[in-house]
Each structure stands twice: as structure tokens, then as C-alpha cells.
Design an enzyme around this catalytic site. Sequence first.
Site, PDB file in Angstrom:
ATOM      1  N   CYS A   2      27.887 115.705  43.190  1.00  0.00           N
ATOM      2  CA  CYS A   2      28.503 114.475  42.651  1.00  0.00           C
ATOM      3  C   CYS A   2      28.684 113.446  43.773  1.00  0.00           C
ATOM      4  O   CYS A   2      28.334 113.695  44.920  1.00  0.00           O
ATOM      5  CB  CYS A   2      29.868 114.795  42.052  1.00  0.00           C
ATOM      6  SG  CYS A   2      29.869 116.251  40.982  1.00  0.00           S
TER       7      CYS A   2
HETATM    8  N1  GLN Z   1      30.218 122.075  40.863  1.00  0.00           N
HETATM    9  C1  GLN Z   1      30.858 120.914  40.295  1.00  0.00           C
HETATM   10  C2  GLN Z   1      30.445 120.678  38.856  1.00  0.00           C
HETATM   11  O1  GLN Z   1      29.655 121.385  38.307  1.00  0.00           O
HETATM   12  C3  GLN Z   1      30.591 119.686  41.114  1.00  0.00           C
HETATM   13  C4  GLN Z   1      29.144 119.331  41.034  1.00  0.00           C
HETATM   14  C5  GLN Z   1      28.699 118.341  42.042  1.00  0.00           C
HETATM   15  O2  GLN Z   1      29.286 118.108  43.081  1.00  0.00           O
HETATM   16  N2  GLN Z   1      27.591 117.816  41.695  1.00  0.00           N
HETATM   17  O3  GLN Z   1      30.951 119.775  38.283  1.00  0.00           O
END
Ligand code: GLN
Length: 234
Positions: A2
Site C-alpha cells: 500500500c
Molecule cells: N497486508 C496488508 C493488506 O493486505 C497491507 C497490504 C499492502 O501494504 N499492500 O491489506
Amino acid sequence: MCRHLAWLGQPRSLASLVLEPPSSLLVQSYAPRRQRHGTVNADGWGVGFWAAGRTEPARWRTAQPLWGSASFASVAPVVSAGCVIAAVRSATVGMPLEESAAAPFTDGRWLLSHNGRVDRSVLPAARDAESTVDSALLASLVFARGLAALGATVTEVAAADPDARLNLLAADGTRLLATTWGDTLSVLVTDEGTALASEPWDDDPRWSDVPDRTLVEVTPDGVTCTPLTPLEPS
Ligand code: GLN
């Protein structure tokens, strides 16, 4: 992976933080410049902030892409705050797609966003977690251990899961805390306040990159960076 950001300083509109900059979080949701894992962040987004006179943060989260939220685009220019966390989500494979899986998470006092992934089996079961997503379980652990132990919590989780990526961003309305562990983070200090962001939202030359494996604290007095030392894998 994210993308997330935080602001501590003079009150400014949510639009000026999230929507308006040339490489805003909105742009990063479909065209991130520095993202190492994943290409779009379309699995939800969230923003949390402290309204004047309130100790509890307010949140707006959804499981939809940020670019589809015309209502937020309408409201964001007229909502201002001096402490804000916002995030756009690219769900890790196998994680739930739901509003409650979008950052920021809260314990009623702190807001916390996680940019990364962690094996849920190394985290304690958390009945109070907002979602079964790895980030919500990690948030519960961080809240339970206390934010004063953020650096220790990150190094211990990293020792238990050497593949974990643990870029965290937290705020309590008066200060910001962040860790870098496996992904990017930049800091911008201005006369109006300090921003932390997964990647710069514009080409202001005052942005600087935070080294990997660092604990960052932002208060009205300044920014402190402390190296995080890996533990032996457990
Ligand atoms: N693992 C977390 C999720 O699935 C954060 C994902 C991310 O950082 N892309 O939301």
C-alpha cells in the site's frame, strides 16, 4: 503494498494532502512511482484525523478505489486537521476485501497504518482486531504492547517472520511514529508542519528519504530517526 502518509502541523484540508498534489495519494492509488510490490492500490482506502476539540480520531474508510469516491472529493476540501493519516490499499493475496481491512486502524486513541505484509501465524490471536487482515492483527499487537514499544515490536515480529515487511505509520493527534522495514518512506519538513509519506507527493526538494530499518518520531519540536537493529531470527 500500500501507500500511506501522515501530517502533523498547521491544520490543512484533507484535499490538500490526499487529492491535490501532483503525485498525491490519489495518483499513487493508480500510478505509484516507488512502489516495490503491486502496481495499483485499488482495494480500498482510508483517512483518519483529529477534529478540533476532540480527543478521539474520526475515520472515513471504504473497500472501493479512492479514484471512485466523488463524495470524498466533494467533502475533502472543506475538512481540515492538524494531524492526519491516510492510506490506499493493495490487498495482500489471501486477505479479506472489506472496509474494516483498510487502514488506518484504531484503538480509540491511536491511528495506525501498515504498508507491507506479515505471516499471521507469528502474531498472537487478537479478539479485538478490526478484521482478519494481517495489518489489523499487527495493529492490535502494537496497541496492546503500547506505542512506546513500537521499535521492539517491529524487530520481534521481523525476527519471527524474516519475510515480513513492516512499514508502520501511527499518530495520536500530537505526534507521529513510523517504521521503515522493507519499503520506502520519505519525510518533508516545512514551516507549516511535517509530512511522512511512502513516496513524495510532489517534487519539493526538501523531501528526503528515510533509510530502511528506522524508527521515526515526529513532534512539534522536530523529527528524530533511530536505527532499528535486527534481532536473530526466532
Ligand atoms: N497486508 C496488508 C493488506 O493486505 C497491507 C497490504 C499492502 O501494504 N499492500 O491489506
